[in-house]
Design an enzyme around this catalytic site. Sequence first.
Site, PDB file in Angstrom:
ATOM      1  N   ASP A  22      18.106   6.164  13.425  1.00 38.30           N
ATOM      2  CA  ASP A  22      19.539   6.094  13.087  1.00 38.30           C
ATOM      3  C   ASP A  22      20.471   7.224  13.710  1.00 38.30           C
ATOM      4  OD1 ASP A  22      21.733   6.057  11.736  1.00 38.30           O
ATOM      5  OD2 ASP A  22      21.095   6.179   9.770  1.00 38.30           O
ATOM      6  N   HIS A 137      29.725  16.394   0.789  1.00 37.98           N
ATOM      7  CA  HIS A 137      30.090  14.930   0.549  1.00 37.98           C
ATOM      8  C   HIS A 137      29.696  14.079  -0.761  1.00 37.98           C
ATOM      9  CE1 HIS A 137      31.632  15.469   4.496  1.00 37.98           C
ATOM     10  NE2 HIS A 137      30.660  15.568   5.090  1.00 37.98           N
TER      11      HIS A 137
HETATM   12  N1  Q9C Z   1      30.582   6.555  11.988  1.00 37.90           N
HETATM   13  C1  Q9C Z   1      27.594  17.367   6.859  1.00 37.90           C
HETATM   14  O1  Q9C Z   1      28.261  18.105   7.777  1.00 37.90           O
HETATM   15  N2  Q9C Z   1      29.027  10.981  10.330  1.00 37.90           N
HETATM   16  N3  Q9C Z   1      27.834  16.123   6.937  1.00 37.90           N
HETATM   17  C2  Q9C Z   1      28.980   9.606  10.429  1.00 37.90           C
HETATM   18  C3  Q9C Z   1      29.788   7.344  10.995  1.00 37.90           C
HETATM   19  C4  Q9C Z   1      28.272  11.905   9.131  1.00 37.90           C
HETATM   20  C5  Q9C Z   1      28.307  15.142   8.061  1.00 37.90           C
HETATM   21  C6  Q9C Z   1      29.681   8.940  11.276  1.00 37.90           C
HETATM   22  C7  Q9C Z   1      28.523  13.172   9.187  1.00 37.90           C
HETATM   23  C8  Q9C Z   1      28.190  13.958   7.819  1.00 37.90           C
HETATM   24  C9  Q9C Z   1      27.362  17.869   5.784  1.00 37.90           C
HETATM   25 ZN    ZN Z   2      30.078  19.004   8.201  1.00 42.87          ZN
END
Ligand code: Q9C
Ligand code: ZN
Length: 568
Positions: A22, A137
Amino acid sequence: MASGTALIYDEEMTTHKLLWSDPVCDIEVPERLSSSYEQLKCYHLVERCVRVPVREASEEEILLVHSSEHLEVAKSTQTMNEEELKRVSGNYDAFFFHQNTYRCARLAVGATLQLVDAVMSGKVCNGMALVRPPGHHSQRNAANGFCLFNNVAIAAEYAKLKYGLKRILIVDWDVHHGQGTQYIFEEDPSVLYFSWHRYEHQQFWPSLTESDYDAVGLGKGKGFNINLPWNKVGMGNSDYLAVFFHVLLPAAFEFDPELVIVSSGYDSGIGDPEGQMNATPEVFAHLTHFLMQLANGKLCVILEGGYHLKSLSESVCMTVKTLLGDPVPEITGEMAPCLSGLYADLVKEDKTLLSLGSMLAILDKILKKEVCNGIAQSPTASVSVAVALRHSVRFGFQRVLCVFVGDMQIIPNTDDGKILMIHICEKEQSGKTSSKHYIPLNWKEDAEGNDFFSAVLGFILPVAYSYRPDLTVIGIGPNRSLGISGIFLLFTLLQGLAESRILAVIEDKEINLMQSVAKALVGASTPNFGTYVPPSQEKANKIKILRDQFQQQWKMLQCSVKEGISRN
Ligand code: Q9C
Ligand code: ZN
């Protein structure tokens, strides 16, 4: 007062990992934790910390923030096979479950609560918890962005409940918006939430309108949510510092938190594939040092993101080193050594000569880097300061910052740019006009409370950070217009510069002041000298006028939306 730094880490939190391919989630790897810990060992920082064990958070603790449905879903994943895990993970935006995820997330929350307990009980003064999965988040009823339970939010609720805290500051320096934390405390005035984040006019994940600067909290919580969206990538050290000077710290000092918790993501650091920012690891030492001046030093740093292993682990080390009280490193810098000299004509009295001798002995130790700072008493502080400045420049220092509080008998020549003088006194002193390197700041501290922090953050620190001194000399002369608390603040905050090299020169007979300055120089956090009060309109205007006057020469002063912070 409490001392010591807690460090919380348990290898078990490396067992949560992505089982399938993923590309969205594959950066959140166990090595984030293990390599940070290895680097801490390598710098001999682990052995200097107080080891605090992790524990599992109880269900009750998790329910302080999350719904029982969310807890039950998480619990149910422990016995799932890979296919089922993948299916449940698909219900969320950017999250993966492993059979051990639930256990690790309970340890992550428990580690965070252990840190809060260690700090609140006075076992230590501050500390850091290295945890996975991260938390900011995560929402009441949903996993999101690699986060299952909101470690920091649970910690804040826990601290309110267990220790009756009324004011908690959460600083989220991760490059993503901790929308989960924002939602949880949106209506809560007892938690001030600050987050800066990559935003790019809502193009960047999580692409929410509520991540913009106009989300300021709701109902009773209005005013207690501060978002700083970056609409461009490539932000660096000076941008981060400017936001601290002009946005976060003024609000934080006025809020006067009883505990500070950092959602400490290092994806805002250089090299990170998510953040695309340019801030170097040293900046986190400075940010940490500033936050250590709040809440009597009670500071809990909790790991969130950070995906460039080298940048991440160096930044973690900078943070822990600063928590331990080490000198704050220069952000950038060059240096050159040389010789010495003296103002013979000024030195008429024996008493002055004697005090100059001891001042120079201290200064020499600082210049040769045998010690980092020192205090000299003098019957005439301005003469001693003038000698110290001359001596330091002769020795080879290129930029010496001098802040002088009170009347000066002699104003050193600053024309060659090797000395920057900020002169704080009640009234304009005749005979010298302001210039790039001689800045008079007429300021009389408010009797009702300490309003000087507004001048320090709004003017002195930005100028000082623009100058990047290799030595700081602070002189306190007669008729000083600042109280002990203002002077204390000056000393603690200027320690973030010149690798913490500070010479203090204090007019003798100021015993109380000497003690406070000594405390500041050994790294004690700001004691309770009364409250920080916002500046009067007149004082705020004075700062603004000074900023306008000097912002072409000293760029860190620029803080208007048009030319400053976000450079949009
Ligand atoms: N197209 C923290 O840094 N990216 N979480 C998703 C979807 C997720 C980051 C991109 C990034 C999460 C704790
Ligand atoms: Zn982050």
